[in-house]
Scaffold this motif. Structure first.
Motif, PDB file in Angstrom:
ATOM      1  N   SER A 594      67.093  60.823 -12.706  1.00 47.91           N
ATOM      2  CA  SER A 594      67.738  62.139 -12.594  1.00 47.91           C
ATOM      3  C   SER A 594      67.502  62.945 -13.852  1.00 47.91           C
ATOM      4  CB  SER A 594      69.248  61.980 -12.356  1.00 47.91           C
ATOM      5  OG  SER A 594      69.863  61.330 -13.459  1.00 47.91           O
ATOM      6  N   CYS A 595      67.636  64.274 -13.721  1.00 47.09           N
ATOM      7  CA  CYS A 595      67.529  65.169 -14.869  1.00 47.09           C
ATOM      8  C   CYS A 595      68.526  66.303 -14.680  1.00 47.09           C
ATOM      9  CB  CYS A 595      66.113  65.715 -15.020  1.00 47.09           C
ATOM     10  SG  CYS A 595      65.571  66.744 -13.634  1.00 47.09           S
ATOM     11  N   GLY A 596      68.795  67.054 -15.759  1.00 45.91           N
ATOM     12  CA  GLY A 596      69.809  68.087 -15.622  1.00 45.91           C
ATOM     13  C   GLY A 596      69.836  69.094 -16.734  1.00 45.91           C
ATOM     14  N   GLU A 597      70.921  69.846 -16.751  1.00 45.70           N
ATOM     15  CA  GLU A 597      71.059  70.955 -17.697  1.00 45.70           C
ATOM     16  C   GLU A 597      71.138  70.481 -19.142  1.00 45.70           C
ATOM     17  OE1 GLU A 597      74.254  74.488 -18.446  1.00 45.70           O
ATOM     18  OE2 GLU A 597      73.491  74.250 -16.406  1.00 45.70           O
ATOM     19  N   ASP A 598      71.526  69.226 -19.366  1.00 45.26           N
ATOM     20  CA  ASP A 598      71.612  68.699 -20.727  1.00 45.26           C
ATOM     21  C   ASP A 598      70.253  68.346 -21.317  1.00 45.26           C
ATOM     22  OD1 ASP A 598      71.023  66.488 -19.224  1.00 45.26           O
ATOM     23  OD2 ASP A 598      72.835  65.360 -19.733  1.00 45.26           O
ATOM     24  N   ALA A 599      69.166  68.555 -20.546  1.00 44.40           N
ATOM     25  CA  ALA A 599      67.783  68.308 -20.976  1.00 44.40           C
ATOM     26  C   ALA A 599      67.456  66.822 -21.083  1.00 44.40           C
ATOM     27  CB  ALA A 599      67.464  69.014 -22.300  1.00 44.40           C
ATOM     28  N   PHE A 600      68.304  65.955 -20.536  1.00 45.22           N
ATOM     29  CA  PHE A 600      68.052  64.518 -20.533  1.00 45.22           C
ATOM     30  C   PHE A 600      67.424  64.085 -19.219  1.00 45.22           C
ATOM     31  CE2 PHE A 600      70.897  64.783 -24.033  1.00 45.22           C
ATOM     32  CZ  PHE A 600      70.760  63.620 -24.778  1.00 45.22           C
ATOM     33  N   VAL A 601      66.723  62.957 -19.272  1.00 46.35           N
ATOM     34  CA  VAL A 601      66.237  62.269 -18.078  1.00 46.35           C
ATOM     35  C   VAL A 601      66.836  60.871 -18.123  1.00 46.35           C
ATOM     36  CG1 VAL A 601      64.221  61.467 -16.798  1.00 46.35           C
ATOM     37  CG2 VAL A 601      64.091  63.583 -18.115  1.00 46.35           C
ATOM     38  N   ARG A 602      67.461  60.443 -17.020  1.00 47.07           N
ATOM     39  CA  ARG A 602      68.111  59.133 -17.012  1.00 47.07           C
ATOM     40  C   ARG A 602      67.655  58.318 -15.802  1.00 47.07           C
ATOM     41  NH1 ARG A 602      72.445  62.402 -19.200  1.00 47.07           N
ATOM     42  NH2 ARG A 602      72.988  61.623 -21.278  1.00 47.07           N
ATOM     43  N   VAL A 603      67.569  57.010 -16.012  1.00 45.70           N
ATOM     44  CA  VAL A 603      67.157  56.083 -14.962  1.00 45.70           C
ATOM     45  C   VAL A 603      68.350  55.212 -14.598  1.00 45.70           C
ATOM     46  CG1 VAL A 603      65.517  54.286 -14.308  1.00 45.70           C
ATOM     47  CG2 VAL A 603      64.815  56.070 -15.924  1.00 45.70           C
ATOM     48  N   TRP A 604      68.666  55.133 -13.312  1.00 43.59           N
ATOM     49  CA  TRP A 604      69.834  54.395 -12.814  1.00 43.59           C
ATOM     50  C   TRP A 604      69.377  53.268 -11.899  1.00 43.59           C
ATOM     51  CZ3 TRP A 604      74.116  56.526 -15.058  1.00 43.59           C
ATOM     52  CH2 TRP A 604      74.014  57.859 -15.489  1.00 43.59           C
ATOM     53  N   ARG A 605      69.979  52.096 -12.091  1.00 41.65           N
ATOM     54  CA  ARG A 605      69.704  50.950 -11.228  1.00 41.65           C
ATOM     55  C   ARG A 605      70.866  50.762 -10.269  1.00 41.65           C
ATOM     56  NH1 ARG A 605      65.255  48.097  -9.945  1.00 41.65           N
ATOM     57  NH2 ARG A 605      64.679  47.898 -12.147  1.00 41.65           N
ATOM     58  N   LEU A 606      70.548  50.747  -8.964  1.00 43.58           N
ATOM     59  CA  LEU A 606      71.586  50.588  -7.954  1.00 43.58           C
ATOM     60  C   LEU A 606      71.845  49.108  -7.724  1.00 43.58           C
ATOM     61  CD1 LEU A 606      70.329  53.215  -5.335  1.00 43.58           C
ATOM     62  CD2 LEU A 606      71.771  53.577  -7.350  1.00 43.58           C
ATOM     63  N   ALA A 607      73.122  48.737  -7.791  1.00 45.99           N
ATOM     64  CA  ALA A 607      73.494  47.343  -7.555  1.00 45.99           C
ATOM     65  C   ALA A 607      73.590  47.103  -6.054  1.00 45.99           C
ATOM     66  CB  ALA A 607      74.823  47.028  -8.239  1.00 45.99           C
ATOM     67  N   PRO A 608      73.208  45.908  -5.583  1.00 42.55           N
ATOM     68  CA  PRO A 608      73.326  45.607  -4.151  1.00 42.55           C
ATOM     69  C   PRO A 608      74.768  45.729  -3.688  1.00 42.55           C
ATOM     70  CG  PRO A 608      72.040  43.928  -5.294  1.00 42.55           C
ATOM     71  CD  PRO A 608      72.656  44.788  -6.350  1.00 42.55           C
ATOM     72  N   GLN A 609      74.963  46.311  -2.487  1.00 43.11           N
ATOM     73  CA  GLN A 609      76.314  46.479  -1.980  1.00 43.11           C
ATOM     74  C   GLN A 609      76.685  45.316  -1.066  1.00 43.11           C
ATOM     75  OE1 GLN A 609      77.784  50.564  -1.223  1.00 43.11           O
ATOM     76  NE2 GLN A 609      75.611  51.031  -0.981  1.00 43.11           N
TER      77      GLN A 609
END
Length: 609
Positions: A594-609
């Motif tokens: 994801s990216c946004g107004e804060d000028a950062f790019v972040r990577v998220w790992r989804l945990a199995p549900q």
């Protein structure tokens, strides 16, 4: 749930004609810099280990560690300094209004009990020193008539404070309580930075007059100068001492950094010039530097951080960079390895790779900010606020020649027909433009106000969303658009449309915070009640296996839904980006970027549900 896997931070905020004064902590080998309302803590030994402090109410200008590394003092344009702890989360110790205007620099005393800050003020109040825990003032600082750009605490007894500013003056103060000691008017332009050597025996000032002057650390008297031979040919914005106090590093608008040997008598001679060219333009001007342990940290106007090794200057520098302003679009090229591309209001497209971070930038600049873009393995299409569409063929790391076409009106959205080479759809406020290579195949006025669009991979179908919340589905044949059906379910203007990778579905989001998944064949709703954002939806994307949809919103959150399960069975990432989420994409079936107004790019790992 979703765990934060990696953070690719924004670049330091820079301004032409002004240096930036970065700092660090030698014990943790981390550096501090600022961008917007954020203070970024970046660890040089682990570039992807990043922490962000975002509690200021105004843009932050400078931040510094206390001598013991336990606290950080950060200052902003409103004259406020916040002092906060760095361990076990950020804990605010205190907040003081120190000056009536922007704070340009601050430094701790070596015992960690006092702080000096300088910048803009009313009358002649450009400098203030105070106790760190009570903010009680510890001295009077007369002698400046204009904004003070830099200040420094002598790191040994007896206490001294040096200041330099826009009145071309360097002042020394003794104390505590501090009082005026002596003044020097030997510079003929702004004094951009003053710094004491780590052993306290010397002090140096650098200026926009291209000169560096060296003083006795105790008496404040001038003892030498940086040599004019092989010296800088433009403004010197920053200076930093080596840990052994025998050398200094300078950064200049002449696009070079220089290492100087400082003799016992106080004169400096150039022993190495470091070139930091990346773009070949004004963005290569150097505006900040820091000598920390074995790292020479040099920052360009374009926000690129160059990390040289002081013990091996022949080794090419490590480059770290990011966006300076909000990132408004993101896409993933599913090649091997996968490449993440982001575009922002700084007019750049940056390349990232998981586990590595920043790997380069695309330098084709619009005359205006980037509005939207799309990419696949063959090309990148970039649309700007200058009404131009730029197409750049690419193969691996190599990019072909950029070509542009003016479509005469502002592009709103762009999508590529990935299985039909050269075909792309650009939406405008009044309709759509169909491109084949650099040729406009069709420019259709659709008779309603358009807000989003998407074209199928084979180029035979287009979905166009309107301000009225309706989805218009067209068959595309040659240059003809024939409306097939209109879907009415949204209650707000359509903001984004995306086909699923298996092409059996498509999803749409609107400004009324709702997303809907549709069956492509039957045109029936497949998943609705996706109403868990509290503000407009800016972006969405599908997982590669077409089983999940992720949405990003102005409410700062990312929400992931699973098709075939109730919308209430969702994963929410709260506060993903300060100011809102503007782009997101899956890199695989359990990883979202994801990216946004804060000028950062972040990577998220989804945990199995």
């Amino acid at each position: 749930m979703a765990d934060l896997l990696e953070t690719y931070p924004c670049a330091p905020s820079t301004e032409r004609g002004r240096g930036i004064l970065i700092s660090g902590d030698p014990k943790s080998n981390s550096i501090l810099y600022t961008n917007g309302r954020s203070v970024i803590l970046r660890y040089l030994d682990k570039p992807l280990h990043v922490e962000v402090y975002g509690e200021h109410g105004y843009p932050v200008t400078v931040a510094r560690y206390s001598p013991n590394g336990e606290w950080i003092a950060s200052a902003d344009v409103s004259g406020i300094i916040r002092i906060w702890g760095t361990h076990n989360g950020f804990v605010l110790h205190n907040e003081f209004r120190v000056l009536s205007g922007r704070i340009d620099d601050l430094q701790w005393s070596f015992d960690g009990l006092r702080i000096v800050a300088c910048g803009e003020g009313k009358g002649k109040s450009f400098v203030r020193a105070f106790m760190w825990d009570s903010a009680s003032t510890v001295g009077e600082f007369d002698g400046h008539s204009k904004q003070v750009l830099s200040c420094a605490f002598k790191p040994t007894r007896p206490f001294r404070i040096a200041t330099g500013g826009e009145d071309f003056i360097v002042n020394f103060y003794e104390g505590p309580p501090f009082k005026f000691m002596l003044s020097h008017r030997d510079h003929s332009n702004f004094v951009n930075c003053v710094r004491f050597s780590p052993d306290g025996t010397k002090c140096i000032s650098v200026s926009s007059d291209k000169k560096g002057i060296i003083y006795d650390g105790k008496t404040g008297e001038i003892i030498g100068n940086l040599s004019q031979e092989n010296g800088h040919t433009s403004s010197i914005y920053a200076v930093s001492w080596s840990p052994d106090s025998k050398q200094v590093l300078t950064a200049s608008a002449d696009k070079s950094a220089k290492i100087w040997e400082i003799s016992e008598n106080g004169n400096g001679s150039v022993i190495r010039t470091l070139e930091c060219s990346t773009s070949g333009g004004v963005d290569d001007m150097l505006v900040g530097c820091l000598w920390q342990n074995d790292n020479l940290v040099i920052i360009s106007l374009g926000g690129v951080i160059h990390l040289f090794s002081a013990s091996d200057l022949d080794k090419p520098p490590v480059l770290l960079s990011g966006h300076m302003k909000n990132v408004n679009a993101l896409t993933v090229i599913h090649c091997d390895p996968k490449i993440i591309l982001t575009s922002g209001y700084d007019g750049l497209i940056l390349k990232w790779m998981q586990a590595q971070g920043y790997i380069g930038r695309k330098e084709w600049k619009h005359n205006a900010k980037v509005k939207c873009f799309a990419a696949d393995e063959q090309e990148i299409i970039c649309c700007g606020f200058d009404n131009k569409v730029i197409r750049v063929p690419q193969s691996g790391d190599e990019c072909g020649k950029a070509e542009d076409i003016d479509i005469g009106t502002l592009p709103l959205d762009v999508s590529i027909a990935t299985n039909s080479p050269g075909v792309a759809l650009v939406s405008t406020e009044s309709g759509v433009v169909l491109l084949k290579g650099m040729e406009v195949v069709s420019n259709v006025n659709l008779g309603f106000t358009v807000s989003a669009s998407a074209i199928s991979p084979d180029g035979t179908e287009a979905i166009v969303g309107g301000q009225d919340g309706k989805l218009h589905i067209y068959s595309v044949s040659g240059d003809a658009f024939n409306e097939q059906t209109v879907l009415e379910k949204h209650r707000g203007a359509i903001s984004v449309i995306r086909y699923s990778p298996d092409l059996s579905m498509f999803a749409s989001g609107d400004l009324n915070r709702e997303a809907i998944v549709w069956d492509r064949a039957s045109k029936e709703v497949k998943l609705d009640k996706m109403l868990f954002h509290t503000a407009r939806i800016n972006c969405l994307d599908w997982s590669p296996n077409s089983s999940m949809v992720a949405t990003g919103s102005l409410d700062t959150c990312v929400i992931i839904y699973e098709v075939g399960k109730p919308a209430s069975n969702r994963i929410t990432v709260k506060g993903a980006h300060l100011g809102g989420v503007y782009g997101l994409a899956f890199t695989d079936d359990c990883t979202v970027v994801s990216c946004g107004e804060d000028a950062f790019v972040r990577v998220w790992r989804l945990a199995p549900q």
